[in-house]
Design an enzyme around this catalytic site. Structure first.
Site, PDB file in Angstrom:
ATOM      1  N   SER A  56       5.392   4.083  -0.289  1.00  0.00           N
ATOM      2  CA  SER A  56       5.080   4.568  -1.628  1.00  0.00           C
ATOM      3  C   SER A  56       5.954   3.798  -2.600  1.00  0.00           C
ATOM      4  CB  SER A  56       5.361   6.069  -1.733  1.00  0.00           C
ATOM      5  OG  SER A  56       6.743   6.295  -1.786  1.00  0.00           O
ATOM      6  N   VAL A  65       0.862  -1.170   0.000  1.00  0.00           N
ATOM      7  CA  VAL A  65       0.000   0.000   0.000  1.00  0.00           C
ATOM      8  C   VAL A  65       0.903   1.226   0.000  1.00  0.00           C
ATOM      9  CG1 VAL A  65      -2.045  -1.027   1.047  1.00  0.00           C
ATOM     10  CG2 VAL A  65      -0.258  -0.084   2.508  1.00  0.00           C
ATOM     11  N   SER A  66       0.387   2.346  -0.496  1.00  0.00           N
ATOM     12  CA  SER A  66       1.222   3.526  -0.709  1.00  0.00           C
ATOM     13  C   SER A  66       1.431   4.392   0.520  1.00  0.00           C
ATOM     14  CB  SER A  66       0.624   4.385  -1.813  1.00  0.00           C
ATOM     15  OG  SER A  66       0.558   3.645  -3.000  1.00  0.00           O
ATOM     16  N   THR A  67       0.484   4.398   1.437  1.00  0.00           N
ATOM     17  CA  THR A  67       0.628   5.274   2.598  1.00  0.00           C
ATOM     18  C   THR A  67       0.423   4.490   3.880  1.00  0.00           C
ATOM     19  OG1 THR A  67      -1.711   5.883   2.605  1.00  0.00           O
ATOM     20  CG2 THR A  67      -0.224   7.277   1.318  1.00  0.00           C
ATOM     21  N   GLN A  94      -3.163   3.447   4.916  1.00  0.00           N
ATOM     22  CA  GLN A  94      -3.899   2.441   4.153  1.00  0.00           C
ATOM     23  C   GLN A  94      -3.710   1.071   4.800  1.00  0.00           C
ATOM     24  OE1 GLN A  94      -2.188   3.210   0.268  1.00  0.00           O
ATOM     25  NE2 GLN A  94      -4.128   4.088  -0.432  1.00  0.00           N
TER      26      GLN A  94
END
Length: 182
Positions: free
Chosen positions: A37, A9-11, A14
């Site tokens: 990220s 997941v990017s952040t 999340q």
């Protein structure tokens, strides 16, 4: 032959749980995962760990292809590295499945390569346009002003040697040679 999962997941806010659950349900023996990220070094190391870990005849499983990286180009590079090791890639959403010799899947993977090339060309064009607009074309600033350049050409035409001009203006002889060629 093992199924190895990869989730990202990017952040930090999340949640990975849905991806992890889907990969476990798909039968993955081991899952590499992280909350980073696509740009972060930590994510790159997790992906590098995965690429290092997998062996011939393994299959890397992802929920979606975009989990593997930020750009299509980097994703295709990773798929290429895995394929060179004899490792297949499969997404649970069905976008990519290199495990089958299905002509449609081969065509899909090749199309992704075409799109990656297109994406790269668009990025390069945008960069060049931006550089032209700002006047920052890259490279090191010239040691010589336009006036000095003209002086050098005039002096060279008047018979002063390239070596003497290079010493006088504190530049390399190659700079003088290139300047008087123009």
């Amino acid at each position: 032959m093992a199924l190895i999962g990869y989730a990202r997941v990017s952040t930090q806010d999340q949640d990975l749980s849905a991806q992890l659950e889907a990969l476990q349900l798909a039968g993955c023996n081991k899952v590499f995962h992280g909350k980073q990220s696509g740009k972060s070094d930590d994510n790159l190391s997790k992906l590098a760990e995965l690429v290092e870990y997998v062996r011939e005849d393994d299959t890397v499983v992802l929920t979606k292809l975009d989990r593997m990286g930020r750009s299509l180009n980097s994703i295709l590079e990773t798929i290429q590295k895995l394929n060179e090791k004899g490792v297949q890639v499969k997404t649970l959403d069905g976008q990519v499945d290199t495990t089958s010799n299905n002509p449609m899947q081969k065509a899909m993977t090749q199309l992704l390569g075409v799109f990656a090339e297109l994406e790269h060309s668009i990025i390069v064009d945008r960069l060049q346009d931006g550089r032209k607009r700002t006047g920052k074309l890259g490279g090191r600033p010239s040691k010589l002003t336009p006036e000095q350049r003209q002086e050098i050409i005039t002096k060279h035409d008047g018979g002063i040697s390239q070596s003497a001009l290079a010493r006088e203006y504190n530049v390399s002889r190659a700079t003088i040679i290139n300047l008087v060629k123009k």
